[in-house]
Design a protein around this motif. Structure first.
Motif, PDB file in Angstrom:
ATOM      1  N   GLY A   1      -4.060   1.040  -0.926  1.00  0.00           N
ATOM      2  CA  GLY A   1      -3.333   1.700   0.279  1.00  0.00           C
ATOM      3  C   GLY A   1      -4.078   2.034   1.532  1.00  0.00           C
ATOM      4  N   VAL A   2      -3.804   0.886   2.623  1.00  0.00           N
ATOM      5  CA  VAL A   2      -4.939   0.735   3.787  1.00  0.00           C
ATOM      6  C   VAL A   2      -3.974   1.411   4.930  1.00  0.00           C
ATOM      7  N   ASN A   3      -4.379   2.282   5.551  1.00  0.00           N
ATOM      8  CA  ASN A   3      -3.717   2.848   6.772  1.00  0.00           C
ATOM      9  C   ASN A   3      -4.256   2.669   8.142  1.00  0.00           C
ATOM     10  N   GLY A   4      -3.778   2.511   9.112  1.00  0.00           N
ATOM     11  CA  GLY A   4      -4.435   2.339  10.294  1.00  0.00           C
ATOM     12  C   GLY A   4      -5.208   3.380  10.889  1.00  0.00           C
TER      13      GLY A   4
ATOM     14  N   LEU B   1       5.367   8.053 -12.437  1.00  0.00           N
ATOM     15  CA  LEU B   1       4.814   8.818 -11.498  1.00  0.00           C
ATOM     16  C   LEU B   1       3.205   8.256 -11.221  1.00  0.00           C
ATOM     17  N   VAL B   2       3.254   8.534  -9.528  1.00  0.00           N
ATOM     18  CA  VAL B   2       2.087   7.706  -9.069  1.00  0.00           C
ATOM     19  C   VAL B   2       1.059   8.915  -8.321  1.00  0.00           C
ATOM     20  N   ALA B   3      -0.292   8.663  -8.724  1.00  0.00           N
ATOM     21  CA  ALA B   3      -1.158   9.731  -8.196  1.00  0.00           C
ATOM     22  C   ALA B   3      -1.721   9.265  -7.116  1.00  0.00           C
TER      23      ALA B   3
ATOM     24  N   ILE C   1      -5.302   4.312  -4.392  1.00  0.00           N
ATOM     25  CA  ILE C   1      -6.550   4.631  -4.124  1.00  0.00           C
ATOM     26  C   ILE C   1      -6.936   3.602  -3.140  1.00  0.00           C
ATOM     27  N   ASN C   2      -8.171   4.041  -2.361  1.00  0.00           N
ATOM     28  CA  ASN C   2      -8.916   2.968  -1.465  1.00  0.00           C
ATOM     29  C   ASN C   2      -9.993   2.845  -2.087  1.00  0.00           C
TER      30      ASN C   2
END
Length: 348
Positions: free
Chosen positions: A125-128, A73-75, A97-98
């Motif tokens: 986790g980097v998002n555009g 499980l990932v939060a 997390i960032n």
């Protein structure tokens, strides 16, 4: 080869098989609904599951959820470092997390220390869409270089506090930008990479974008774990991921159906026949190649590599195995004859 981490009992990176992930769309604080959805994801073949943790109620539900599921499980956490600390205490298997958006370095250190003590990896986790403003200005938008620089900067922040149990993703809704960003990262850091094309859309287009982005990277030897993001039931993401891994030659956990596109030489109603074979193969885990071909040109010769197949003719067709014709049967018996041969292979 990338560094290997463990998400629960699932190895990620270091030459381990590429693992399939998905994310619940239930309210995490609703434990029964979340557990029920995770069970469906498990049955579909999901190997790591993520849940959103927007508040303390969701964080406090992690332990109850984890005790009732089998897969890690990932939060998924943004902004509030206290949520990360609570999830770590609840026994979560990984935190997404960032590090740059949870406050000062003292808070990052607290999260890194808590995760190190419990052997909990962190996915950066980097998002555009949520890229730092200064990087957008520097690169003129969500460019591949900006995504890679953001990820490496976050990794350096964790490394500063002696934490390197790290996985990285650099997702963007643009397939070319996503591919370029992951290629840059693969050259610049040792950490395992979580692949995905974010906000890919509904299954019709989202599957295409994901197959191009994720599949393209996998064929280049890049990627250690993946999530196909679809605006759909999360179970559909798992099915799509399995198909991408099979197409990339990385999974052999079910039949690979090949079928010709039909042309003017076809004297059989091949399209519904191929759809029927696909439907009837759905319950099989046998790693075989099955061919459904339309005529003698695309029959046993072109599909010689298939373990078993059929080729249509005029009112009748051929059943073949490894390019060798076994027998002719009437058209209406072709699918049944094919499935009978598959059963023979399965019983060996």
């Amino acid at each position: 080869m990338t560094k290997q981490i463990f998400v629960g009992n699932v190895p990620v990176g270091g030459g381990a098989a590429v693992s399939i992930q998905s994310m619940c769309n239930t309210k995490t604080s609703d434990v029964p609904a979340t557990v029920e959805q995770i069970h469906r994801l498990e049955e579909a073949g999901c190997e790591i599951v993520r849940v959103a943790v927007p508040d303390m109620a969701a964080a406090k539900a992690i332990g109850a959820i984890k005790s009732r599921i089998r897969i890690p499980l990932v939060a998924d956490i943004h902004f509030d470092y206290k949520l990360a600390l609570e999830c770590a205490g609840q026994g979560v298997d990984k935190i997404r997390i960032n590090p740059g958006n949870i406050g000062g370095e003292d808070r990052v250190k607290l999260v890194a220390d808590a995760c190190r003590e419990r052997k909990i990896p962190i996915r950066i986790g980097v998002n555009g869409g949520s890229l730092e403003k200064e990087l957008r200005v520097k690169y003129g938008g969500a460019a591949a270089e900006a995504l890679a620089e953001s990820a490496l900067g976050h990794a350096a922040l964790l490394e500063k506090f002696d934490f390197d149990d790290i996985c990285i993703s650099v997702k963007c809704s643009s397939v070319p930008v996503t591919i370029a960003a992951y290629r840059l990262l693969s050259q610049r850091c040792p950490y395992p990479l979580h692949l995905g094309v974010t906000e890919a859309g509904t299954p019709s287009m989202g599957m295409i974008k994901s197959a191009m982005g994720i599949g393209g990277l996998l064929c280049l030897g890049i990627g250690d774990t993946l999530r196909v993001t679809l605006t759909a039931d999360p179970v559909e993401e798992v099915y799509a991921a399995k198909k991408i891994l099979r197409a990339a030659g990385l999974r052999k956990d079910g039949p690979d159906l090949i079928a010709c596109p039909t042309c003017g030489r076809t004297n059989i109603d091949l399209i519904p026949m191929a759809e029927e074979v696909e439907r009837r193969l759905a319950g099989y885990t046998l790693p075989i190649t099955v061919a459904v071909m339309g005529c003698a040109v695309n029959g046993p010769g072109e599909a010689a590599a298939a373990d078993v197949g059929i080729a249509g003719g005029k009112g009748e067709g051929l059943v073949f195995r490894k390019g060798q014709i076994i027998r002719k049967v009437p058209q209406e018996q072709l699918v049944d004859a094919l499935m009978a041969e598959i059963e023979k292979i399965a019983s060996v």
